[in-house]
Motif scaffolding. Structure first.
Motif, PDB file in Angstrom:
ATOM      1  N   LEU A 533     -18.262 -17.699  79.103  1.00  0.00           N
ATOM      2  CA  LEU A 533     -19.575 -18.249  79.455  1.00  0.00           C
ATOM      3  C   LEU A 533     -20.586 -17.775  78.428  1.00  0.00           C
ATOM      4  CD1 LEU A 533     -21.659 -19.663  81.264  1.00  0.00           C
ATOM      5  CD2 LEU A 533     -21.782 -17.553  82.630  1.00  0.00           C
ATOM      6  N   THR A 534     -21.180 -18.718  77.713  1.00  0.00           N
ATOM      7  CA  THR A 534     -22.205 -18.402  76.724  1.00  0.00           C
ATOM      8  C   THR A 534     -23.444 -19.222  77.024  1.00  0.00           C
ATOM      9  OG1 THR A 534     -20.541 -17.937  75.015  1.00  0.00           O
ATOM     10  CG2 THR A 534     -22.794 -18.358  74.271  1.00  0.00           C
ATOM     11  N   ILE A 535     -24.556 -18.550  77.276  1.00  0.00           N
ATOM     12  CA  ILE A 535     -25.837 -19.223  77.530  1.00  0.00           C
ATOM     13  C   ILE A 535     -26.850 -18.718  76.510  1.00  0.00           C
ATOM     14  CG2 ILE A 535     -27.687 -19.621  79.181  1.00  0.00           C
ATOM     15  CD1 ILE A 535     -25.738 -19.231  81.432  1.00  0.00           C
ATOM     16  N   LEU A 536     -27.306 -19.617  75.660  1.00  0.00           N
ATOM     17  CA  LEU A 536     -28.295 -19.297  74.637  1.00  0.00           C
ATOM     18  C   LEU A 536     -29.462 -20.262  74.804  1.00  0.00           C
ATOM     19  CD1 LEU A 536     -25.835 -18.899  71.612  1.00  0.00           C
ATOM     20  CD2 LEU A 536     -26.712 -17.098  73.098  1.00  0.00           C
ATOM     21  N   LEU A 537     -30.324 -19.963  75.747  1.00  0.00           N
ATOM     22  CA  LEU A 537     -31.473 -20.818  76.060  1.00  0.00           C
ATOM     23  C   LEU A 537     -32.738 -19.985  75.911  1.00  0.00           C
ATOM     24  CD1 LEU A 537     -30.002 -22.585  79.234  1.00  0.00           C
ATOM     25  CD2 LEU A 537     -30.049 -23.451  76.886  1.00  0.00           C
ATOM     26  N   PRO A 538     -33.232 -19.833  74.689  1.00  0.00           N
ATOM     27  CA  PRO A 538     -34.330 -18.887  74.425  1.00  0.00           C
ATOM     28  C   PRO A 538     -35.633 -19.209  75.128  1.00  0.00           C
ATOM     29  CG  PRO A 538     -33.187 -19.507  72.400  1.00  0.00           C
ATOM     30  CD  PRO A 538     -32.702 -20.428  73.459  1.00  0.00           C
ATOM     31  N   THR A 539     -35.812 -20.440  75.592  1.00  0.00           N
ATOM     32  CA  THR A 539     -37.078 -20.770  76.244  1.00  0.00           C
ATOM     33  C   THR A 539     -37.059 -20.471  77.736  1.00  0.00           C
ATOM     34  OG1 THR A 539     -36.349 -23.055  76.545  1.00  0.00           O
ATOM     35  CG2 THR A 539     -37.619 -22.565  74.562  1.00  0.00           C
ATOM     36  N   ALA A 540     -35.971 -19.921  78.240  1.00  0.00           N
ATOM     37  CA  ALA A 540     -35.878 -19.583  79.664  1.00  0.00           C
ATOM     38  C   ALA A 540     -35.438 -18.140  79.817  1.00  0.00           C
ATOM     39  CB  ALA A 540     -34.899 -20.517  80.370  1.00  0.00           C
ATOM     40  N   ARG A 541     -35.916 -17.487  80.884  1.00  0.00           N
ATOM     41  CA  ARG A 541     -35.489 -16.129  81.169  1.00  0.00           C
ATOM     42  C   ARG A 541     -34.208 -16.177  81.991  1.00  0.00           C
ATOM     43  NH1 ARG A 541     -41.218 -15.031  82.017  1.00  0.00           N
ATOM     44  NH2 ARG A 541     -41.980 -13.676  80.351  1.00  0.00           N
TER      45      ARG A 541
END
Length: 685
Positions: A533-541
């Protein structure tokens, strides 16, 4: 049977014997083109062999075979043990007397091409037997001496020859290799190493040539086989073209067809190579797949579409009956391309993998939807297509045999979209065959639409979503809920979500912040078979809660890679909601975890307790096989305590990544950066 010869090691052979041995070699190789190419002439060959024998007798091993009856020299071998190279005892004189035009041949073929083999193995420099004693076991007896030395230490015996026939290879298995292993030996070789293998002996020749010509990236093999004077280089529209000055006869193509064509498996057209002119291709138009009849893959680059569009009219030359993979990259699409591609699809009956890409779609707004009606739905299993409009997504999602689908979806004007009624595909199976789905969009809405169109019976193994726009926490929560609703929790094992980097132009985090404004990963906890599982969503905490940390070992026990927003550019003023105790809980419950990226509060790590202090609480002696830890901007006070903590709990760690900062206005973040660097230094990472 009476003994015909005796063998002995001669540590310091006299000059007379060295001269006799060199004369024997020259006599055996006087008509050997390869040997004469290296030595230039018989006189220099004599000097070369004398130099090799002097070096070999001093730093290696020289064995001679002499006739029992006459005492004459009838054969010999000279080899170097592992770790030694040929010395310059006499070699200087030989090289200085070679013509300048031939020095490069010797240096490349002898001194460079086999340097590693000469130092890593027993290198057999010379093995000579007088003609009247050949076939009587002289060479076998000489070589078995080194074989007996090499076997106990599992050392290798290496050699090279100057002919494509090697009698040594036929000696009752002394140097024999099972034929099925030869392609395996050649599989990882490239360039000069493959050429060396092809020249070493006849047994390696076919396997090495097959590998050398497996992937052809130009017309050079064909052009090299045509008669001199038949080719005329030209430049047309910035592309190098080859024109013919006369007709090509069947005999002119015989060498190419016998030596090249049947070995080619991948034919790549483009990437700066010289192209054949319209007339030249017309002359070659005698059968489908003539240029590569056994090729399984065809790659066509965009520069060919622009500089030499006429080549697309001659696809039959490249498409034989075995083609199973095609890649077309367009810069712009013209009717000729559509016609050519349609012909290719109708004749490539074994086509299973297809790539259709348009390189500058963002600027001109064009789509590849026009190709969708002609796709070979009956056989296609892997499709990579970009860009397409949202209107094409339903048919792509429900194609009957696709196992892997990759697509770039872009919002377009109505006139750019195709008439979906034109598309005819085989009836859909009871369950979707799609296992791997990669979606890239320029807006969030097309991604949301695509996921909503997923068939209810889909059993995805892997889902990757990338979008190039800022997303709010609410949108991310909708995305998580949609993935939970549309993907099968029993099959999904890989999930990758990536958005754009945060816009830091406004100075970073907002002045008016909300500590509860976190994206909730709880919907993803339903996927019990997740391995990555990789989540790279810089605009969300996206931070874990203590409750999440407690659940992860139970629901994601098979996880091997877990990364939650710890990219280098992320920075949040709010403190993480988990600390090192939750980290150890995850490490303890996920034994397969190799890569972990989470923000955690490292300021609470205290000094390591000693074993005499009774039961351990915070430290809880759990060791994991974690190899990489990404901490982002995790708060830290004591690098020494954190390093000690990681040394105990993550003894296999090889990489520690953290967010890096250099702006003086980032205060505590710069300090965290320095402290995490100190931790990495203390762990020798």
């Amino acid at each position: 049977m009476a003994l015909l010869f005796t063998i002995q090691r001669v540590e310091r052979p006299p000059d007379e014997e060295i001269d006799q041995a060199a004369a024997l070699c020259v006599g055996l190789k006087k008509n050997d083109v390869g040997a004469l190419t290296l030595a230039h002439n018989p006189e220099l060959m004599h000097l070369m062999v004398c130099a090799m024998l002097r070096a070999g007798s001093r730093y290696g091993e020289y064995y001679s075979a002499r006739s029992v009856q006459s005492g004459e020299l009838v054969g010999y071998t000279m080899r170097m043990p592992p770790g030694n190279e040929q010395r310059n005892l006499g070699l200087t004189e030989f090289t200085s007397r070679r013509p300048d035009s031939t020095k490069e041949v010797y240096e490349t073929a002898v001194l460079e091409s086999s340097t590693q083999a000469k130092t890593d193995a027993w290198w057999l420099h010379l093995a000579m037997v007088r003609p009247d004693f050949q076939g009587q076991g002289v060479a076998k007896a000489l070589i078995n001496l080194v074989v007996d030395k090499a076997k106990p230490k599992a050392e290798r015996l290496a050699l090279s020859t100057t002919r494509d026939t090697n009698p040594l290879h036929e000696m009752d298995g002394t140097l024999s290799i099972p034929c099925e292993l030869l392609p395996v030996f050649c599989r990882d070789l490239e360039g000069k190493d493959l050429v060396t293998a092809a020249l070493s002996c006849k047994a390696f020749l076919e396997s090495a040539l097959n590998r050398l010509r497996h992937h052809v990236k130009s017309f050079e093999p064909l052009l090299a086989c045509l008669p001199d004077g038949l080719l005329l280089p030209l430049v047309h529209r910035g592309t190098r073209a080859i024109e013919l000055t006369g007709p090509i006869r069947a005999a002119d193509l015989q060498r190419y067809q016998s030596q090249y064509a049947h070995r080619i498996r991948v034919f790549e057209v483009g990437q700066g190579q010289s192209m054949l002119s319209f007339e030249a291709l017309q002359v070659l138009q005698f059968q489908n797949g003539a240029l590569a009849p056994r090729a399984t893959a065809l790659v066509w680059h965009s520069n060919v579409m622009i500089g030499a569009p006429h080549t697309f009219s001659y696809l039959p030359l490249f498409l034989g009956p075995h083609i199973s993979r095609i890649s077309f990259v367009f810069s712009r699409v013209i009717p000729l391309h559509v016609i050519g591609v349609e012909w290719a699809f109708s004749h490539a009956e074994s086509l299973k993998q297809l790539t259709l890409r348009k390189t500058i779609h963002v600027m001109d707004g064009g789509f590849l939807d026009s190709f969708i009606p002609i796709l070979p739905w009956g056989s296609l299993q892997i499709l990579d297509i970009s860009p397409v409009s949202v209107a094409s997504v339903p048919i792509l999602m429900t194609s009957p045999h696709l196992v892997k689908l990759s697509m770039v979806i872009i919002e377009g004007e109505p006139q750019d979209r195709i008439n979906m009624g034109r598309i005819k595909i085989p009836s859909r199976p009871e369950s979707s065959s799609l296992e791997v789905l990669n979606i890239c969009t320029d807006e969030f809405e097309p991604l949301e639409t695509a996921l909503q169109l997923l068939p209810s019976n889909i059993r995805l193994l892997s889902l990757e979503c990338s979008f190039g726009v800022d997303t709010s926490t609410g949108e991310i929560n909708r995305l998580f809920n949609l993935i939970q609703k549309k993907c099968n929790p029993d099959t999904l094992s890989e999930l990758y979500l990536q958005g754009v980097n945060r816009n830091m132009a406004d100075g970073g985090d907002p002045l008016d912040d909300d500590m509860d404004d976190f994206a909730n990963v709880s919907p993803l906890l339903t996927f019990s078979n997740l391995e990555a599982l990789t989540i790279l969503l810089p605009t969300a905490r996206i931070d874990l809660t203590p409750e999440h940390a407690d659940l992860i070992p139970t629901v994601w026990s098979r996880i091997g890679r877990l990364i939650l927003n710890t990219t280098m550019n992320d920075s949040w003023t709010l403190s993480p909601r988990i600390d090192h105790t939750h980290l150890t809980n995850i490490l303890r419950g996920c034994p397969r975890l190799r890569v972990l990226g989470v923000r955690f509060n490292a300021t609470l790590i205290k000094a390591e307790p000693s074993n005499s202090l009774g039961p351990m609480k915070e430290w809880e002696w759990v060791t994991s096989t974690l190899e990489e830890l990404q901490v982002g901007d995790s708060p830290i006070l004591s690098p020494s305590r954190v390093a000690a903590f990681l040394r105990v709990h993550c003894p296999a760690i090889k990489k520690l990544e953290h967010a890096e900062y250099s702006n003086p206005g980032q205060g505590s973040l710069i300090l965290y950066d320095k402290r995490w660097k100190d931790v990495a230094g203390k762990l020798n990472l």
